[in-house]
Design a protein around this motif. Structure first.
Motif, PDB file in Angstrom:
ATOM      1  N   PRO A 171       0.801  -1.230   0.000  1.00 52.96           N
ATOM      2  CA  PRO A 171       0.000   0.000   0.000  1.00 52.96           C
ATOM      3  C   PRO A 171       0.831   1.276   0.000  1.00 52.96           C
ATOM      4  O   PRO A 171       0.402   2.285  -0.542  1.00 52.96           O
ATOM      5  CB  PRO A 171      -0.847  -0.102   1.265  1.00 52.96           C
ATOM      6  N   ARG A 172       2.008   1.245   0.609  1.00 50.30           N
ATOM      7  CA  ARG A 172       2.908   2.410   0.618  1.00 50.30           C
ATOM      8  C   ARG A 172       4.299   1.918   0.259  1.00 50.30           C
ATOM      9  O   ARG A 172       4.998   1.351   1.087  1.00 50.30           O
ATOM     10  CB  ARG A 172       2.923   3.087   1.977  1.00 50.30           C
ATOM     11  N   LEU A 173       4.661   2.146  -0.984  1.00 51.76           N
ATOM     12  CA  LEU A 173       5.919   1.650  -1.526  1.00 51.76           C
ATOM     13  C   LEU A 173       7.091   2.550  -1.147  1.00 51.76           C
ATOM     14  O   LEU A 173       7.002   3.769  -1.256  1.00 51.76           O
ATOM     15  CB  LEU A 173       5.811   1.576  -3.053  1.00 51.76           C
ATOM     16  N   ASN A 174       8.175   1.941  -0.710  1.00 54.75           N
ATOM     17  CA  ASN A 174       9.429   2.654  -0.477  1.00 54.75           C
ATOM     18  C   ASN A 174      10.183   2.630  -1.815  1.00 54.75           C
ATOM     19  O   ASN A 174      10.772   1.606  -2.188  1.00 54.75           O
ATOM     20  CB  ASN A 174      10.229   1.951   0.624  1.00 54.75           C
ATOM     21  N   MET A 175      10.154   3.739  -2.560  1.00 53.93           N
ATOM     22  CA  MET A 175      10.742   3.766  -3.902  1.00 53.93           C
ATOM     23  C   MET A 175      12.242   3.502  -3.884  1.00 53.93           C
ATOM     24  O   MET A 175      12.763   2.844  -4.783  1.00 53.93           O
ATOM     25  CB  MET A 175      10.454   5.102  -4.605  1.00 53.93           C
ATOM     26  N   ALA A 176      12.954   4.002  -2.887  1.00 55.54           N
ATOM     27  CA  ALA A 176      14.401   3.777  -2.833  1.00 55.54           C
ATOM     28  C   ALA A 176      14.699   2.286  -2.740  1.00 55.54           C
ATOM     29  O   ALA A 176      15.570   1.767  -3.457  1.00 55.54           O
ATOM     30  CB  ALA A 176      15.010   4.528  -1.653  1.00 55.54           C
ATOM     31  N   GLU A 177      13.968   1.592  -1.895  1.00 60.28           N
ATOM     32  CA  GLU A 177      14.162   0.140  -1.750  1.00 60.28           C
ATOM     33  C   GLU A 177      13.742  -0.594  -3.019  1.00 60.28           C
ATOM     34  O   GLU A 177      14.413  -1.523  -3.473  1.00 60.28           O
ATOM     35  CB  GLU A 177      13.345  -0.360  -0.558  1.00 60.28           C
ATOM     36  N   PHE A 178      12.619  -0.166  -3.603  1.00 60.79           N
ATOM     37  CA  PHE A 178      12.147  -0.800  -4.838  1.00 60.79           C
ATOM     38  C   PHE A 178      13.160  -0.638  -5.961  1.00 60.79           C
ATOM     39  O   PHE A 178      13.475  -1.593  -6.665  1.00 60.79           O
ATOM     40  CB  PHE A 178      10.791  -0.201  -5.244  1.00 60.79           C
ATOM     41  N   LEU A 191      12.451   3.342 -16.102  1.00 63.81           N
ATOM     42  CA  LEU A 191      11.002   3.516 -16.174  1.00 63.81           C
ATOM     43  C   LEU A 191      10.423   3.770 -14.781  1.00 63.81           C
ATOM     44  O   LEU A 191       9.583   4.664 -14.596  1.00 63.81           O
ATOM     45  CB  LEU A 191      10.349   2.281 -16.793  1.00 63.81           C
ATOM     46  N   ALA A 192      10.895   3.006 -13.794  1.00 60.90           N
ATOM     47  CA  ALA A 192      10.411   3.186 -12.420  1.00 60.90           C
ATOM     48  C   ALA A 192      10.809   4.553 -11.861  1.00 60.90           C
ATOM     49  O   ALA A 192      10.058   5.155 -11.098  1.00 60.90           O
ATOM     50  CB  ALA A 192      10.948   2.069 -11.531  1.00 60.90           C
ATOM     51  N   GLU A 193      11.976   5.042 -12.242  1.00 62.64           N
ATOM     52  CA  GLU A 193      12.400   6.373 -11.791  1.00 62.64           C
ATOM     53  C   GLU A 193      11.558   7.469 -12.436  1.00 62.64           C
ATOM     54  O   GLU A 193      11.243   8.479 -11.822  1.00 62.64           O
ATOM     55  CB  GLU A 193      13.874   6.594 -12.108  1.00 62.64           C
ATOM     56  N   ARG A 194      11.184   7.260 -13.685  1.00 61.34           N
ATOM     57  CA  ARG A 194      10.406   8.264 -14.412  1.00 61.34           C
ATOM     58  C   ARG A 194       8.963   8.340 -13.918  1.00 61.34           C
ATOM     59  O   ARG A 194       8.347   9.403 -13.897  1.00 61.34           O
ATOM     60  CB  ARG A 194      10.426   7.941 -15.902  1.00 61.34           C
ATOM     61  N   PHE A 195       8.409   7.197 -13.528  1.00 61.27           N
ATOM     62  CA  PHE A 195       7.029   7.115 -13.056  1.00 61.27           C
ATOM     63  C   PHE A 195       7.008   6.479 -11.670  1.00 61.27           C
ATOM     64  O   PHE A 195       6.660   5.309 -11.520  1.00 61.27           O
ATOM     65  CB  PHE A 195       6.178   6.283 -14.025  1.00 61.27           C
ATOM     66  N   PRO A 196       7.365   7.238 -10.632  1.00 57.67           N
ATOM     67  CA  PRO A 196       7.410   6.657  -9.286  1.00 57.67           C
ATOM     68  C   PRO A 196       6.026   6.201  -8.817  1.00 57.67           C
ATOM     69  O   PRO A 196       5.032   6.869  -9.061  1.00 57.67           O
ATOM     70  CB  PRO A 196       7.947   7.790  -8.420  1.00 57.67           C
ATOM     71  N   ALA A 197       6.009   5.057  -8.166  1.00 55.35           N
ATOM     72  CA  ALA A 197       4.750   4.480  -7.709  1.00 55.35           C
ATOM     73  C   ALA A 197       4.537   4.743  -6.227  1.00 55.35           C
ATOM     74  O   ALA A 197       5.482   4.837  -5.447  1.00 55.35           O
ATOM     75  CB  ALA A 197       4.744   2.980  -7.976  1.00 55.35           C
ATOM     76  N   MET A 251       0.023  -3.920 -11.164  1.00 53.55           N
ATOM     77  CA  MET A 251      -0.603  -2.606 -11.262  1.00 53.55           C
ATOM     78  C   MET A 251       0.042  -1.671 -10.247  1.00 53.55           C
ATOM     79  O   MET A 251       0.453  -2.111  -9.179  1.00 53.55           O
ATOM     80  CB  MET A 251      -2.095  -2.712 -10.972  1.00 53.55           C
ATOM     81  N   ALA A 252       0.125  -0.410 -10.600  1.00 51.75           N
ATOM     82  CA  ALA A 252       0.729   0.566  -9.706  1.00 51.75           C
ATOM     83  C   ALA A 252      -0.133   1.816  -9.656  1.00 51.75           C
ATOM     84  O   ALA A 252      -0.783   2.193 -10.641  1.00 51.75           O
ATOM     85  CB  ALA A 252       2.126   0.938 -10.185  1.00 51.75           C
ATOM     86  N   ARG A 253      -0.114   2.465  -8.508  1.00 53.58           N
ATOM     87  CA  ARG A 253      -0.743   3.776  -8.353  1.00 53.58           C
ATOM     88  C   ARG A 253       0.409   4.778  -8.285  1.00 53.58           C
ATOM     89  O   ARG A 253       1.310   4.627  -7.469  1.00 53.58           O
ATOM     90  CB  ARG A 253      -1.562   3.818  -7.071  1.00 53.58           C
ATOM     91  N   ASP A 254       0.367   5.759  -9.137  1.00 54.37           N
ATOM     92  CA  ASP A 254       1.504   6.681  -9.205  1.00 54.37           C
ATOM     93  C   ASP A 254       1.467   7.753  -8.119  1.00 54.37           C
ATOM     94  O   ASP A 254       0.484   7.885  -7.397  1.00 54.37           O
ATOM     95  CB  ASP A 254       1.653   7.300 -10.591  1.00 54.37           C
ATOM     96  N   GLN A 255       2.560   8.498  -8.012  1.00 55.92           N
ATOM     97  CA  GLN A 255       2.692   9.543  -7.001  1.00 55.92           C
ATOM     98  C   GLN A 255       2.447  10.925  -7.575  1.00 55.92           C
ATOM     99  O   GLN A 255       2.738  11.926  -6.923  1.00 55.92           O
ATOM    100  CB  GLN A 255       4.093   9.496  -6.388  1.00 55.92           C
ATOM    101  N   THR A 256       1.912  11.005  -8.776  1.00 47.90           N
ATOM    102  CA  THR A 256       1.681  12.289  -9.408  1.00 47.90           C
ATOM    103  C   THR A 256       0.638  13.087  -8.642  1.00 47.90           C
ATOM    104  O   THR A 256      -0.458  12.572  -8.387  1.00 47.90           O
ATOM    105  CB  THR A 256       1.207  12.099 -10.856  1.00 47.90           C
ATOM    106  N   PRO A 257       0.947  14.316  -8.249  1.00 49.44           N
ATOM    107  CA  PRO A 257      -0.061  15.134  -7.553  1.00 49.44           C
ATOM    108  C   PRO A 257      -1.262  15.383  -8.456  1.00 49.44           C
ATOM    109  O   PRO A 257      -1.126  15.588  -9.652  1.00 49.44           O
ATOM    110  CB  PRO A 257       0.673  16.436  -7.267  1.00 49.44           C
TER     111      PRO A 257
END
Length: 75
Positions: free
Chosen positions: A23-30, A41-47, A67-73
């Motif tokens: 539910p809350r992804l740690n992008m650095a770890e991912f 791709l993951a860096e360009r579209f952080p989840a 499936m991913a939910r992005d972090q875009t405001p």
């Protein structure tokens, strides 16, 4: 490219034969564990969240639906 069982997030889901919800992804770890070909791709579209489900038929794993939910405001 073909799914490599046990490698990367989707490969681990396939190998373990279980669905995974983060539910809350740690992008650095991912990103540290991402396959090199997917890192940019993951860096360009952080989840923000991830869900992955193994796709099975007749006792065989055919692939993984991710499936991913992005972090875009939101505007």
């Amino acid at each position: 490219r073909p799914l490599r069982f046990g490698e990367g997030f989707l490969g681990k889901v396939a190998a373990e034969q279980r669905r995974v919800l983060i539910p809350r992804l740690n992008m650095a770890e991912f990103l540290a564990n991402a396959a090199p070909e997917y890192r940019a791709l993951a860096e360009r579209f952080p989840a923000h969240s991830l869900l992955a489900v193994p796709l099975k038929a007749h006792g065989h794993t055919l692939g993984v639906l991710g499936m991913a939910r992005d972090q875009t405001p939101q505007a």
